[in-house]
Enzyme design. Structure first.
Site, PDB file in Angstrom:
ATOM      1  CE  LYS A  10      12.211   0.669 -18.117  1.00 49.36           C
ATOM      2  NZ  LYS A  10      12.504   1.631 -19.223  1.00 49.36           N
ATOM      3  CB  ALA A  43       7.608   5.951 -20.544  1.00 50.06           C
ATOM      4  CG  ASP A  44      10.840   0.191 -22.239  1.00 50.58           C
ATOM      5  OD1 ASP A  44      11.895   0.342 -21.573  1.00 50.58           O
ATOM      6  OD2 ASP A  44      10.802  -0.446 -23.301  1.00 50.58           O
ATOM      7  CB  THR A  45      10.825   4.180 -26.312  1.00 50.41           C
ATOM      8  OG1 THR A  45      10.102   5.245 -25.677  1.00 50.41           O
ATOM      9  CG2 THR A  45      10.731   4.356 -27.823  1.00 50.41           C
TER      10      THR A  45
END
Length: 208
Positions: free
Chosen positions: A56, A78-80
């Protein structure tokens, strides 16, 4: 503001915007990066969170190159990922997905991983990965149906939002709470500071 101090958030998540605001940080631009988030074969949840945050950030950085005022900006992504063991739970979009997530989380310990990636003006990357462990109480059919009717689960990793009604399901949490919301704040602020962003500039201005 010096272009190298401009901050682009490669996410449209209201939760991430709010968390940055809590630390006195207001991105100069919101530029969500649309990528394929499908896990690779046998990919570990930890690796997925790290890879997606990196992809991203890189995509947003590439899209901004040559754009006046932003080609030298810092880009944050960010990625969760929520997982039970190695099983990666989806970002629930339909009720059946959310129901299955809640069934799997009921009475069990699960982990939340958030990968955070910062692209510096020279294109170099800085990354961190944060892990939080949680356990939900055993959920009754009434609790599950009531939560599903709230609609809070829609678009949420693991089918729940800890900052909402699902916070009442949590028996134990070990690690960063803001990580579960979607952005580990202490680690993100540290990443930005190390990358040259003036994270504390607004603290004495009354803008926080």
């Amino acid at each position: 503001m010096n272009v190298q101090h401009k901050l682009v958030l490669a996410s449209g998540s209201p939760r991430r915007i709010e968390l940055l605001g809590q630390a006195g940080i207001e991105p100069d631009r919101i530029h969500p990066a649309d990528i394929d988030e499908t896990p690779q074969r046998a990919e570990h949840p930890r690796s997925l969170a790290r890879r997606l945050s990196r992809d991203k950030a890189r995509k947003a950085h590439e899209q901004l190159q040559g754009e006046a005022g932003f080609s030298g900006a810092l880009v944050l992504a960010a990625d969760t990922v929520v997982a039970v063991g190695r099983r990666i739970l989806p970002k629930a979009e339909i009720e059946d997905e959310a129901r299955e997530c809640l069934r799997l989380l009921s009475g069990r310990t699960h982990k939340v991983f958030t990968g955070v990636c910062l692209v510096l003006p020279n294109g170099n990357l800085r990354q961190t990965l944060v892990e939080t462990r949680l356990r939900f109480e055993r959920l009754s059919r009434l609790q599950i149906n009531a939560y599903l009717s709230s609609g809070e689960w829609r678009g949420k990793a693991g089918g729940y939002a800890i900052q909402g009604l699902a916070g009442s399901f949590v028996v134990k949490l070990v690690g960063s709470y803001t990580n579960v919301v979607g952005l580990p704040l202490q680690e993100t602020v540290g990443l930005l500071a190390d990358g040259g962003y003036p994270v504390y500039a607004n603290w004495g201005t009354g803008k926080v």
